[in-house]
Scaffold this motif. Sequence first.
Motif, mmCIF file in Angstrom:
data_model
loop_
_atom_site.group_PDB
_atom_site.id
_atom_site.type_symbol
_atom_site.label_atom_id
_atom_site.label_comp_id
_atom_site.label_asym_id
_atom_site.label_seq_id
_atom_site.Cartn_x
_atom_site.Cartn_y
_atom_site.Cartn_z
ATOM 1 N N LYS A 543 0.845 -1.188 0.000
ATOM 2 C CA LYS A 543 0.000 0.000 0.000
ATOM 3 C C LYS A 543 0.885 1.244 0.000
ATOM 4 N N THR A 544 0.362 2.313 -0.585
ATOM 5 C CA THR A 544 1.108 3.564 -0.677
ATOM 6 C C THR A 544 0.353 4.656 0.077
ATOM 7 N N GLY A 545 1.087 5.363 0.928
ATOM 8 C CA GLY A 545 0.487 6.456 1.678
ATOM 9 C C GLY A 545 1.536 7.440 2.137
ATOM 10 N N ASN A 546 1.117 8.485 2.831
ATOM 11 C CA ASN A 546 2.032 9.549 3.222
ATOM 12 C C ASN A 546 2.098 9.809 4.721
ATOM 13 N N ALA A 547 1.230 9.152 5.499
ATOM 14 C CA ALA A 547 1.154 9.478 6.919
ATOM 15 C C ALA A 547 2.072 8.628 7.790
ATOM 16 N N VAL A 548 2.290 7.404 7.405
ATOM 17 C CA VAL A 548 3.066 6.493 8.248
ATOM 18 C C VAL A 548 3.591 5.330 7.406
ATOM 19 N N SER A 549 4.761 4.824 7.788
ATOM 20 C CA SER A 549 5.322 3.630 7.157
ATOM 21 C C SER A 549 5.124 2.444 8.086
ATOM 22 N N ILE A 550 4.415 1.432 7.600
ATOM 23 C CA ILE A 550 4.248 0.192 8.346
ATOM 24 C C ILE A 550 5.220 -0.834 7.753
ATOM 25 N N ILE A 551 6.103 -1.317 8.582
ATOM 26 C CA ILE A 551 7.149 -2.243 8.124
ATOM 27 C C ILE A 551 6.942 -3.566 8.851
ATOM 28 N N THR A 552 6.729 -4.647 8.086
ATOM 29 C CA THR A 552 6.425 -5.920 8.721
ATOM 30 C C THR A 552 6.728 -7.073 7.784
ATOM 31 N N TYR A 553 6.394 -8.291 8.213
ATOM 32 C CA TYR A 553 6.657 -9.496 7.429
ATOM 33 C C TYR A 553 5.858 -10.639 8.030
ATOM 34 N N GLY A 554 5.734 -11.738 7.263
ATOM 35 C CA GLY A 554 5.031 -12.905 7.767
ATOM 36 C C GLY A 554 3.583 -12.609 8.112
ATOM 37 N N ALA A 555 3.096 -13.171 9.207
ATOM 38 C CA ALA A 555 1.707 -12.960 9.615
ATOM 39 C C ALA A 555 1.428 -11.491 9.899
ATOM 40 N N GLY A 556 2.470 -10.746 10.300
ATOM 41 C CA GLY A 556 2.292 -9.317 10.565
ATOM 42 C C GLY A 556 1.750 -8.563 9.372
ATOM 43 N N VAL A 557 2.069 -9.003 8.165
ATOM 44 C CA VAL A 557 1.556 -8.361 6.952
ATOM 45 C C VAL A 557 0.031 -8.434 6.943
ATOM 46 N N HIS A 558 -0.513 -9.579 7.272
ATOM 47 C CA HIS A 558 -1.963 -9.763 7.232
ATOM 48 C C HIS A 558 -2.645 -9.045 8.402
ATOM 49 N N TRP A 559 -1.972 -8.985 9.543
ATOM 50 C CA TRP A 559 -2.519 -8.192 10.648
ATOM 51 C C TRP A 559 -2.583 -6.722 10.260
ATOM 52 N N ALA A 560 -1.565 -6.239 9.591
ATOM 53 C CA ALA A 560 -1.552 -4.833 9.169
ATOM 54 C C ALA A 560 -2.621 -4.574 8.115
ATOM 55 N N LEU A 561 -2.781 -5.501 7.172
ATOM 56 C CA LEU A 561 -3.812 -5.332 6.139
ATOM 57 C C LEU A 561 -5.208 -5.295 6.763
ATOM 58 N N GLU A 562 -5.460 -6.152 7.740
ATOM 59 C CA GLU A 562 -6.761 -6.147 8.428
ATOM 60 C C GLU A 562 -6.991 -4.819 9.123
ATOM 61 N N THR A 563 -5.960 -4.295 9.771
ATOM 62 C CA THR A 563 -6.084 -3.027 10.490
ATOM 63 C C THR A 563 -6.371 -1.894 9.526
ATOM 64 N N LEU A 564 -5.679 -1.852 8.398
ATOM 65 C CA LEU A 564 -5.897 -0.779 7.416
ATOM 66 C C LEU A 564 -7.259 -0.900 6.761
ATOM 67 N N GLU A 565 -7.731 -2.122 6.540
ATOM 68 C CA GLU A 565 -9.071 -2.300 5.976
ATOM 69 C C GLU A 565 -10.136 -1.821 6.957
ATOM 70 N N LYS A 566 -9.857 -2.025 8.224
ATOM 71 C CA LYS A 566 -10.778 -1.583 9.277
ATOM 72 C C LYS A 566 -10.738 -0.075 9.461
ATOM 73 N N ASN A 567 -9.599 0.534 9.100
ATOM 74 C CA ASN A 567 -9.398 1.984 9.263
ATOM 75 C C ASN A 567 -8.991 2.598 7.925
ATOM 76 N N PRO A 568 -9.943 2.718 6.986
ATOM 77 C CA PRO A 568 -9.597 3.181 5.636
ATOM 78 C C PRO A 568 -9.081 4.617 5.593
#
Length: 666
Positions: A543-568
């Motif tokens: 994902k591309t954005g300007n407010a914050v960089s989320i850096i992760t890997y493994g299951a953390g990627v899917h946790w981050a995607l769920e969080t961003l989907e919940k907070n569009p």
Amino acid sequence: MLTSSKSVIAYDKKNLDDATLVSLYKNMLKPRMIEEKMLILLRQGKISKWFSGIGQEAISVGVTMALNKEDYILPMHRNLGVFTTREIPLYRLFSQWQGKMNGFTKGRDRSFHFGTQEFNIVGMISHLGPQMGVADGIALASLLKNTNQVTAVFTGEGGSSEGDFHEALNVASVWSLPVIFCIENNGYGLSTPTNEQYNCKDLADRGKGYGMEAFVLDGNNIVEVYTKMLKLAESVRRQPRPILIEFKTFRMRGHEEASGTKYVPQDLMDEWGAKDPLENFRAFLREKNILTESQDVEFKASILKEINDHLQQAYNEAAIIPDATIELNDVYQDFEYQQIEAVDDTEEIRLIDAISQGLKQAMEKHDDLIIMGQDIAEYGGVFKITEGFVEQFGKARVRNTPICESAIIGAAMGLSIAGMKAVVEMQFADFVSSGFNPIVNYLAKSHYRWAQNADVVIRMPCGGGVGAGPFHSQTNEAWFTKTPGLKVVYPAFPYDAKGLLATAIEDPNPVLFFEHKALYRSIRQQVPTAYYNLPLGKAAQLKTGNAVSIITYGAGVHWALETLEKNPDIDADLLDLRTLQPLDTVAIFESVKKTGRAIILQEDSLFGGIASDISAMLMEQCFEYLDAPVKRVASMETPIPFMSQLEDQYLAKGKFEAALKTLLAY
């Protein structure tokens, strides 16, 4: 030393001709004279350390002369006779011991801690046990390639107490490998006598427990050593199988020279001094008129000249000038990645299917690739990733192993030394702790030490969220990202897993390939059906954005995607690292310089994890761009629990959303 000119060792020359007997003598004389010179140089401070094999030359020389030059030998500290009998130029040995470039390790390791493919010798590491498993792997390659070679590996009576010794003997026996295990029982492990090391009459008796032939030989009798080894080696070539030999001998000097021998009773020293293998054999040859005094004088003069000439050559060699670029470049073998593009024909498959498909296609592409692991053959592995592989590739290439992680990782290293590839499946990543030593001390360091790569991939089913508890749920990647010489891959999607696994197997360096168990059957994606690869060290920007960089890997990627989907409304860059070593620092720095905020999410517990290093790098490289402190989110500082309520509390997933919002509000 002998008190008379008559031998106290009973030699039976059998059918050996005089030329062979004289050759045995000269090959023992040479390492003895080199050692005597080295002890002088040690006292003069011209070499840093010495492990003396004086009194044990008959074993090294007898074994080496009995084998063919293409047979691999894995010697130890006191086996100078192996190196000299293989006719390594002395100046190269002297350069090695003086830390010069013409040595075998470019000044990076000392004494006999080196190997050389040119002479089919594989040197030891200080952790003695792993080389036994390496010998298994070399012998396995001989068996698979039908080269009719024998592998000989040395250990001491002390090393025979290590778990690696027992694992290696068991594997060799189960697989009928053509390897001869040589125990030099020299009385003491540093200062510990044999009666404090083991409680059996002969160490050879241990061979019976592993279903192999075992023999006790007089290690000071060069004729007995040579003739028996010759006979056994020929037998093993005809009928591949392992053999255990215990050589009874004695260490006449300290473990290393600084140790001394004050702990040894003088009468014991005298007893074994009278059994000196060189002096006794000289007396025997003189008695039988096979060696004349003038010949002996001539041999000594010739060897002394060779020693002095080659020492001078080593002295004349320039000292190594440290070069950081050279040092860093030698940690890994060069690997020129060549892109194999994915084709358009795809199918939607799970992560587990992508790994299985990638592994299968790699087996088809690389005829020399061997897969090893517990229950991976007919059973297909506990996760069924190798199901059906035996039917296609056969049990020679898809090998069930005993429960012996250390020996099997060592065997994978041996396969690499013999020019083959290996994939080892850890049944669970947690179990890698039982094979930790050969990974971090053998695989990781071999190329840097003596330019020998480790073409090994270790598959690591890992991660929580499946209620498996403290011994089947760890994410232990940080154990390995710390170790120079290893590569670490950790995909989060089927497409990445298949392509990165292909590259990991292509890469001639050791790779830890992490596969998250909770993602195996929960994540699906369109994946090309044909073989393709992906480069290591390249993060994916999801994902591309300007407010914050989320850096992760493994299951953390899917946790981050769920969080961003919940907070569009959250405008975030999302980086999936995909590989942790090499790490895509360029992508990380570019993202953080753009957004001014960074949050690093890992499943592992916080302290000492990869997030800590990334955070430190950001503080050093991007400090002036930051609008808030770098935030790390990780799991609790406890072992991972079993019950779902406790596991949910443990995992970083439940903490991430609040931490992200706090960072944005800073």
